[in-house]
Design an enzyme around this catalytic site. Structure first.
Site, PDB file in Angstrom:
ATOM      1  N   HIS A 120      -6.944   9.290  -7.608  1.00 31.40           N
ATOM      2  CA  HIS A 120      -6.606   8.503  -8.800  1.00 31.40           C
ATOM      3  C   HIS A 120      -7.150   9.189 -10.058  1.00 31.40           C
ATOM      4  CE1 HIS A 120      -4.997   4.478  -7.472  1.00 31.40           C
ATOM      5  NE2 HIS A 120      -5.199   5.108  -6.321  1.00 31.40           N
ATOM      6  N   ALA A 130       0.826  -1.204   0.000  1.00 32.06           N
ATOM      7  CA  ALA A 130       0.000   0.000   0.000  1.00 32.06           C
ATOM      8  C   ALA A 130       0.862   1.256   0.000  1.00 32.06           C
ATOM      9  CB  ALA A 130      -0.912  -0.004   1.230  1.00 32.06           C
ATOM     10  N   ARG A 131       0.420   2.233  -0.748  1.00 30.13           N
ATOM     11  CA  ARG A 131       1.050   3.559  -0.793  1.00 30.13           C
ATOM     12  C   ARG A 131       2.504   3.542  -1.263  1.00 30.13           C
ATOM     13  NH1 ARG A 131      -2.812   7.521  -0.351  1.00 30.13           N
ATOM     14  NH2 ARG A 131      -4.231   7.063   1.349  1.00 30.13           N
TER      15      ARG A 131
END
Length: 190
Positions: free
Chosen positions: A53, A12-13
């Site tokens: 996004h 994640a990230r």
């Protein structure tokens, strides 16, 4: 015409979506962004993630929301006379959307996906996938099912994708250049 399957995976990230978006931009093909998330107007934090996004995407990119019907969208997006670059973000969300499927149904869905990719004649498909399983085994059955299903799909895609990137700590590493593909597991051969 040439087909190309690319897998971008990582925690994640880590920057995996940004890396995949850069690869799509560099493909020189029209981009179709296949978003697997489900919109939830009651979850403002999730909506903020989706908005981030969306803001990064090129204005010329076409977006399709495909929380479940991923294989159909891939087939549709790769059959035109003008090959596209399809960016699937993300496999983890797609798997989560299908967690209620029993094991035989899930296996059939994955087989259909894999067969559709083997049959591609043209275009580029870039998959973004979360890496799971680097920590504690989930304490509940649905968590274990998610981890196992996503891990299996990522491994199977990794076997046919070239290149495969691991993005972590803001760096993309081309695993295809430095690693070897493992043979299929017994269950993948059946």
């Amino acid at each position: 015409m040439v087909k190309r399957i690319i897998l971008v995976t990582g925690p994640a990230r880590s920057g995996k979506s940004e890396w995949a978006e850069l690869l799509a931009q560099q493909s020189g093909k029209p981009v179709i962004y296949l978003a697997t998330s489900r919109l939830d107007p009651d979850d403002s934090e999730w909506q903020e993630r989706i908005d981030r996004h969306r803001q990064r995407r090129q204005a010329s990119w076409r977006t399709q929301e495909v929380p479940v019907a991923l294989t159909a969208a891939l087939l549709q997006g790769t059959t035109s006379d003008n090959p596209s670059c399809l960016l699937v973000d993300s496999l983890g969300t797609w798997v989560a959307n299908l967690l209620a499927e029993d094991d035989p149904s899930w296996s059939a869905i994955v087989e259909e996906l894999m067969e559709s990719l083997k049959g591609l004649k043209q275009g580029t498909v870039i998959f973004v996938a979360e890496e799971t399983g680097w920590g504690v085994i989930p304490a509940y059955p649905m968590g274990r099912s998610f981890r196992d299903r996503l891990g299996d799909v990522v491994r199977r895609l990794g076997a046919i994708a070239d290149p495969v990137y691991l993005v972590t700590g803001g760096h993309a590493v081309n695993l295809s250049a430095i690693g070897s593909v493992l043979p299929p597991t017994k269950t993948q051969e059946d």
